[in-house]
Design an enzyme around this catalytic site. Structure first.
Site, PDB file in Angstrom:
ATOM      1  N   GLN A  60      -3.915   6.437   1.288  1.00  0.00           N
ATOM      2  CA  GLN A  60      -3.455   5.135   0.819  1.00  0.00           C
ATOM      3  C   GLN A  60      -4.513   4.048   1.028  1.00  0.00           C
ATOM      4  O   GLN A  60      -4.571   3.092   0.272  1.00  0.00           O
ATOM      5  CB  GLN A  60      -2.115   4.740   1.448  1.00  0.00           C
ATOM      6  N   ALA A 118       0.833  -1.211   0.000  1.00  0.00           N
ATOM      7  CA  ALA A 118       0.000   0.000   0.000  1.00  0.00           C
ATOM      8  C   ALA A 118       0.864   1.257   0.000  1.00  0.00           C
ATOM      9  O   ALA A 118       0.416   2.326  -0.394  1.00  0.00           O
ATOM     10  CB  ALA A 118      -0.939  -0.002   1.202  1.00  0.00           C
ATOM     11  N   ASP A 119       2.125   1.114   0.430  1.00  0.00           N
ATOM     12  CA  ASP A 119       3.069   2.234   0.375  1.00  0.00           C
ATOM     13  C   ASP A 119       3.598   2.437  -1.050  1.00  0.00           C
ATOM     14  O   ASP A 119       3.498   3.511  -1.611  1.00  0.00           O
ATOM     15  CB  ASP A 119       4.254   1.978   1.305  1.00  0.00           C
ATOM     16  N   TYR A 120       4.197   1.398  -1.595  1.00  0.00           N
ATOM     17  CA  TYR A 120       4.814   1.556  -2.920  1.00  0.00           C
ATOM     18  C   TYR A 120       3.768   1.817  -3.995  1.00  0.00           C
ATOM     19  O   TYR A 120       3.941   2.684  -4.852  1.00  0.00           O
ATOM     20  CB  TYR A 120       5.620   0.307  -3.295  1.00  0.00           C
ATOM     21  N   ALA A 178       2.210   5.263  -3.341  1.00  0.00           N
ATOM     22  CA  ALA A 178       3.068   6.359  -3.789  1.00  0.00           C
ATOM     23  C   ALA A 178       3.003   6.506  -5.304  1.00  0.00           C
ATOM     24  O   ALA A 178       3.065   7.611  -5.840  1.00  0.00           O
ATOM     25  CB  ALA A 178       4.508   6.101  -3.344  1.00  0.00           C
TER      26      ALA A 178
END
Lengths: 447, 449
Positions: free
Chosen positions: B225, B193-195, B198
């Protein structure tokens, strides 16, 4: 709204909400409203998602399907359809015009060339060289339209030793090739008795395709910004496997230095502990406590100072055997409490830690089922979900975009269209075909 | 012949050796980053690959928390930066600055005047409270595109909630649908969910830049996110809305595409088999020597194959075939008959396969500070303005003098005075993840002074 603009006495959340709440979207301009895009992707949701993104930002997207329809329209759970459509495509038909064209006929190719002259972007997902062989690939189309941005999507890419392997692009193939599946899933707890579920595990959704689609949209927009400067279009190659693979933390670097794979660790994490889901009385909860003060606070909350002493620094906490042992101990605390109880206790402890100046934050979270997600008020208030009324498909719940923007917010205008429904409109508008031309083309099997 | 010719053309067009001869699409775009961990910092990383200048603001000395994140606490052998950090800080300048300090805020505002994009990933309203939020910055620079990445956005009932990757995965429902029936919901083995968050955030920055090219206007973008993962759950919401049932975990089986599952081959490889079209399914049937299946009314069309009872009938047949066939054979047959088949790739597979190297997915950076480091390279390939990695994660504050001289019009003397006051900092703490590798000469890679 405008007069409130620089008023620093209004709390931030109210101030920004007055500018970016999706309910104020109508009437605002769209970022990409001057763009024309052809999406001729086939049986590929990466292509569909890429063009969805562009269309949500206001681009005019023409989805071209063969007269029999895109097989993506049949990607649907358990074969369920709604008014003839599979649910996966129904969700990604948003704002697109749907026309048909048989690219295997001479006339079809000619029509495609004419359309390609008039658009800014083409997205396709055939195997490498198929369009080129038909005489309608980037090399041919860019001669007459040098401003064209052409994005080809395929698991193995447009070049490289495996580009001509002829294997199909399917979400699961992208997922397993990305390196993500390898590190996802339960580890084998008892090697003498491995469970069927203790295997590399794919993401539940079409994550390979969604990552591919998002990277495609990223690349297309990057190319368009360059075109603003240079007047030149270009050719883009996106592999959904690499698109998702770009997200694999540090797997390649780790292999370089240690010549081993980071193996799957279930819900634990090789780089962070505590940072995982625990069973609780009514489901599963997430708890964190990685940096020393946070870990210390977590141990205090669960009344286990012995754990803090046993695993005082991140180096002790990151050891896999220690993680497994500490996990069991923490779960003893969570297992007989409901999620709400845990949430209250943790948040209260955070508050006290802040007040006392001792510091430390433990972050709780709930593992929520999609059914519960869809009935969570927060998402409705924020416009994450909307009940969308479509003239053809009726009222359906859909997820809106993850961006809220003050000037050019994204939006959904229609959900989907049946195969060929916009033939008349698009062919007339872009190529001047009249009703009779359309009839003739239909009879010849071109559209 | 035709397709081979095309692929040869493409290979030449995308030749990785020519990358640095070509222009960069986002050259001239200046991005100020005030972010930690991944959801925030990865957005500018992606933009940097295509030429944007990224100025990363970090707390002097300690810098980004991400500098500690490395698998099993193992740092690269010569004591260089954490692996997670090395990769994601590609192409960035690091400036040590303590934005709590009033004088730092003034320096920050000077940078913002020159910036095109500002990105932060703090709790909602934090910078507004510090007097350097969007309301303040838009007055200094109305062309500014300000993007805030976080868990739950800037307003609404969840606005006070902190978030992490694992929380976005759990609160969006993606963890719930990942894993096997009757077993635990699973989070991805990566910070998905971060990569991925982003990335989708960066898409909005690009759309806003496109709009700004036409109107001259910047704007504010709020990115959650968790909402991003909700949007990525394909048919979930329409399915639940129509059937009243909840989406559950189905293991490795894709219940919306049939066949699509992971099996174990004769030589004990995990092999995914997938067919997205009837044509591909016919190919699989031929490969299995079971052309009768493609004619069977239960399996001849995709919508029929997808019916639960038909899936149940079909999968054991494929499972048995895979169990009795080695991966190299399956691979060959998949090429011959055009269905989807791939083994589950581990890092070694990706590291050693020349395909990924030729394509620049496996990228070796010869970094002036850290030496030769292999990282995940560029995802999308652009033939005229290809992405590239110039350097990777650098010591905290190492670019402070250069950046503040060039972009904030401060003199060397002024910077030194600010450093003495602790407002800014060009030195790092002597601890793992912060100090540069022992092999570094202390000078290479530093631009100024």
């Amino acid at each position: 709204m405008i007069e409130k603009k620089m008023d620093n006495t209004v709390p931030w959340d109210e101030w920004i909400r007055a500018l970016d709440d999706p309910k104020y979207t109508p009437g605002k301009p769209e970022a990409l409203s001057d763009l024309w895009v052809i999406d001729v992707s086939y049986a590929n949701m990466a292509g569909a998602y890429a063009s969805s993104i562009l269309s949500e930002f206001g681009a005019n997207v023409i989805k071209i399907e063969p007269p029999t329809g895109d097989p993506a329209r049949t990607f649907t759970p358990f074969g369920i359809t709604h008014k003839g459509e599979g649910l996966g495509y129904l969700n990604e038909g948003r704002n697109k015009y749907h026309i048909t064209l048989n690219l295997n006929t001479k006339e079809g190719k000619e029509i495609f060339k004419k359309l390609a002259k008039k658009v800014d972007v083409i997205i396709e997902s055939f195997k490498p060289g198929v369009m080129d062989e038909l005489g309608i690939g980037y090399r041919q189309l860019s001669v007459e339209n040098p401003r064209l941005v052409y994005c080809a999507i395929y698991t193995y890419g447009q070049y490289g030793p495996r580009a001509l392997c002829n294997k199909a692009d399917v979400d699961i193939i992208n997922q397993v090739m990305s390196g993500v599946t390898y590190v996802t899933g339960e580890y084998v707890k008892d090697p003498n008795n491995p469970k069927e579920s203790e295997v590399p595990t794919k993401e539940g959704n079409w994550m390979g395709w969604y990552a591919g689609g998002a990277w495609a949209a990223f690349a297309i927009l990057t190319a368009l910004i360059w075109r603003d400067k240079s007047g030149e279009g270009q050719f883009i190659d996106v592999s959904p496997a690499e698109a998702l693979g770009r997200c694999i933390n540090y797997a390649l670097t780790n292999y370089q230095f240690y010549e081993d794979n980071v193996e799957r660790v279930g819900n634990l994490d090789a780089g962070v502990f505590c940072y995982t889901y625990f069973r609780c009385k009514d489901g599963y909860c997430f708890l964190s406590g990685f940096a020393d003060p946070n870990w210390s606070l977590l141990c205090e909350i669960i009344e286990r100072p012995d754990l803090r002493d046993k695993y005082p620094t991140v180096f002790e906490r990151l050891n896999f055997e220690n993680q497994k042992a500490a996990y069991k101990e923490i779960e003893k605390w969570t297992i007989d409490k409901t999620y709400n109880e845990i949430f209250e206790i943790v948040m209260e402890a955070n508050r006290k830690a802040k007040e006392s100046g001792k510091g430390g934050v433990v972050v709780p979270g709930k593992v929520v089922s999609p059914q519960e997600v869809m009935h969570t008020e927060n998402w409705w208030i924020r416009g994450t979900f909307v009940k969308f009324e479509d003239p053809i498909y009726g009222e359906l719940i859909i997820a809106n975009q993850p961006w809220k923007m003050t000037k050019t917010p994204p939006r959904v205008k229609w959900l989907c269209r049946p195969v060929g429904r916009d033939n008349m409109y698009i062919y007339q508008k872009l190529l001047g075909f009249g009703a009779e031309d359309i009839k003739n083309l239909k009879e010849k099997g071109v559209i | 012949m035709g397709r081979e010719d095309f692929v040869k053309w493409a290979e030449k067009e995308f030749d990785i050796k020519k990358v640095f001869e070509k222009p960069e699409a986002l050259e001239g775009i200046v991005v100020i980053e005030f972010c930690t961990l991944i959801l925030g910092p990865a957005t500018p990383s992606y933009l940097s690959e295509f030429g944007a200048t990224i100025i990363k603001l970090e707390l002097p000395g300690m810098g980004d928390t991400m500098r500690s994140l490395t698998p099993w606490g193992r740092f690269p052998p010569d004591g260089a930066h954490a692996m997670g950090y090395l990769k994601e800080s590609r192409n960035k300048y690091s400036v040590g600055i303590d934005l709590h300090h009033p004088e730092a805020k003034e320096v920050f505002k000077r940078l913002i005047k020159r910036a095109d994009v500002f990105i932060e990933n703090l709790r909602a309203g934090t910078l507004d409270r510090w007097g350097i939020g969007y309301r303040d910055l838009v007055e200094i620079n109305p062309r500014l595109i300000y993007i805030a990445n976080n868990g739950f956005g800037q307003w609404g009932p969840y606005v006070e909630r902190p978030s992490y990757d694992a929380i976005a995965q759990s609160e969006s429902g993606i963890a719930w649908i990942t894993g096997f029936p009757n077993e635990l919901p699973l989070k991805a083995g990566i910070w998905l969910a971060d990569y991925y968050g982003a990335l989708v955030s960066a898409v909005a920055v690009l759309a806003a830049l496109y709009w700004r090219n036409r109107t001259g206007e910047g704007q504010y973008i709020e990115f959650s996110q968790a909402e991003n993962m909700i949007r990525a759950l394909d048919w979930t919401w329409i399915y639940q809305c129509l059937t009243g049932k909840g989406r559950e975990r189905y293991g490795n089986r894709d219940v919306a595409i049939c066949p699509s599952d992971v099996f174990v081959s004769k030589d004990k490889e995990y092999v995914a088999i997938g067919c997205a079209t009837d044509e591909e399914f016919k190919g699989l049937c031929k490969a299995m020597g079971r052309t009768d299946l493609a004619e069977d009314p239960r399996f001849s069309t995709h919508l029929e194959r997808l019916k639960p009872e038909n899936q149940e009938a079909l999968y054991p047949i494929i499972k048995e075939w895979v169990a009795n066939t080695s991966w190299p054979e399956i691979d060959k047959l998949a090429s011959q008959y055009g269905f989807g088949a791939e083994k589950v790739h581990c890092a070694k597979d990706m590291y050693t396969d020349p395909h990924f190297e030729v394509r620049g997915f496996k990228w070796t950076v010869d970094d002036p500070v850290s030496g030769k480091v292999v990282v995940e390279g560029i995802a999308p390939k652009l033939n005229k303005t290809p992405g590239r990695i110039k350097w990777i994660g650098r010591p905290v504050g190492v670019d402070t003098y250069y950046v503040l001289t060039k972009y904030a019009d401060l003199t060397w003397k002024e910077i030194r005075e600010l450093e003495e006051k602790g407002v800014i900092g060009s030195k790092w703490k002597d601890m793992p993840g912060r100090r540069p590798p022992k092999t570094w000469d202390g000078q290479s890679g530093i631009v100024y002074p």
